[in-house]
Design an enzyme around this catalytic site. Structure first.
Site, PDB file in Angstrom:
ATOM      1  N   HIS A 169     -99.584   4.412 -54.792  1.00 58.91           N
ATOM      2  CA  HIS A 169    -100.027   5.501 -55.653  1.00 58.91           C
ATOM      3  C   HIS A 169    -100.659   4.923 -56.913  1.00 58.91           C
ATOM      4  O   HIS A 169    -100.536   3.726 -57.200  1.00 58.91           O
ATOM      5  CB  HIS A 169     -98.871   6.445 -56.005  1.00 58.91           C
ATOM      6  CG  HIS A 169     -97.691   5.775 -56.618  1.00 58.91           C
ATOM      7  ND1 HIS A 169     -97.711   5.223 -57.876  1.00 58.91           N
ATOM      8  CD2 HIS A 169     -96.449   5.552 -56.148  1.00 58.91           C
ATOM      9  CE1 HIS A 169     -96.529   4.705 -58.141  1.00 58.91           C
ATOM     10  NE2 HIS A 169     -95.748   4.882 -57.108  1.00 58.91           N
TER      11      HIS A 169
HETATM   12  P1  TYD Z   1     -91.649   6.773 -55.980  1.00 55.86           P
HETATM   13  O1  TYD Z   1     -92.346   6.800 -57.290  1.00 55.86           O
HETATM   14  O2  TYD Z   1     -92.329   7.337 -54.784  1.00 55.86           O
HETATM   15  O3  TYD Z   1     -91.212   5.275 -55.666  1.00 55.86           O
HETATM   16  P2  TYD Z   1     -92.139   3.984 -55.424  1.00 55.86           P
HETATM   17  O4  TYD Z   1     -93.407   4.200 -56.146  1.00 55.86           O
HETATM   18  O5  TYD Z   1     -91.347   2.888 -55.985  1.00 55.86           O
HETATM   19  O6  TYD Z   1     -92.315   3.808 -53.969  1.00 55.86           O
HETATM   20  O7  TYD Z   1     -90.242   7.469 -56.189  1.00 55.86           O
HETATM   21  C1  TYD Z   1     -89.276   7.585 -55.160  1.00 55.86           C
HETATM   22  C2  TYD Z   1     -88.421   8.823 -55.444  1.00 55.86           C
HETATM   23  O8  TYD Z   1     -87.696   8.681 -56.659  1.00 55.86           O
HETATM   24  C3  TYD Z   1     -89.233  10.078 -55.559  1.00 55.86           C
HETATM   25  O9  TYD Z   1     -88.506  11.121 -54.936  1.00 55.86           O
HETATM   26  C4  TYD Z   1     -89.319  10.338 -57.036  1.00 55.86           C
HETATM   27  C5  TYD Z   1     -88.045   9.714 -57.572  1.00 55.86           C
HETATM   28  N1  TYD Z   1     -88.199   9.145 -58.904  1.00 55.86           N
HETATM   29  C6  TYD Z   1     -87.591   9.775 -59.979  1.00 55.86           C
HETATM   30  O10 TYD Z   1     -86.945  10.818 -59.850  1.00 55.86           O
HETATM   31  N2  TYD Z   1     -87.711   9.195 -61.213  1.00 55.86           N
HETATM   32  C7  TYD Z   1     -88.419   8.049 -61.403  1.00 55.86           C
HETATM   33  O11 TYD Z   1     -88.491   7.554 -62.568  1.00 55.86           O
HETATM   34  C8  TYD Z   1     -89.062   7.423 -60.293  1.00 55.86           C
HETATM   35  C9  TYD Z   1     -89.870   6.161 -60.457  1.00 55.86           C
HETATM   36  C10 TYD Z   1     -88.915   8.012 -59.068  1.00 55.86           C
END
Ligand code: TYD
Length: 139
Positions: A50
């Protein structure tokens, strides 16, 4: 110019061991609003995929190793983080992916904003459109 911006974090060590301090607007170049960390990543899992509209981050691999891919829509660069005294500063419209987590990897991310799903661009084609829009605005 490379999109891989590394910050060398000063290690304060003595005969007891090492210590690093993170301070907003000092070695972390923004106001710190959020810290999260990723650990126990399963074998073969890649994360990220992303970009963000408005978020600055510094990623620090506290233990183990992980490889980041940073893509500005034109060039893709990779960097492996494997030391707690190196921060990867990610700013602006950048697609990021995290690959090759070691079993013991603990990846800490310091962020300039609270979590906001609306700030995410999770579709790569949408990301390229946003890059193109941003470039046409600056020309
Ligand atoms: P995501 O940003 O998709 O993780 P990555 O980029 O590391 O693969 O986040 C995974 C899950 O965690 C998603 O459901 C959103 C949640 N999340 C939060 O609630 N707070 C946060 O600060 C982050 C980074 C993720």
């Amino acid at each position: 110019m490379s999109n891989i911006q590394l910050i060398n974090l000063k290690v304060m060590g003595d005969d007891r061991g090492s210590l690093i301090s993170l301070e907003q607007n000092k070695n972390i170049p923004f106001d710190i609003k959020r810290i999260y960390y990723i650990f126990d990543t399963q074998h073969g899992v890649a994360r990220g995929f992303h970009a963000h509209y408005d978020l600055e981050q510094v990623a620090i691999c506290m233990k183990g190793s992980v490889t980041f891919l940073i893509d500005d829509g034109l060039i893709q660069e990779r960097v492996t983080l494997s030391s707690p005294d190196i921060g990867l500063h990610i700013k602006g419209l950048k697609w990021r992916e995290m690959h090759d987590f070691s079993d013991d990897c603990v990846l800490m991310v310091v962020a300039s904003e609270l979590y906001d799903e609306a700030d995410y661009i999770r579709d790569y084609d949408q990301f390229l459109k946003e890059v193109s829009n941003a470039n046409s605005c600056t020309q």
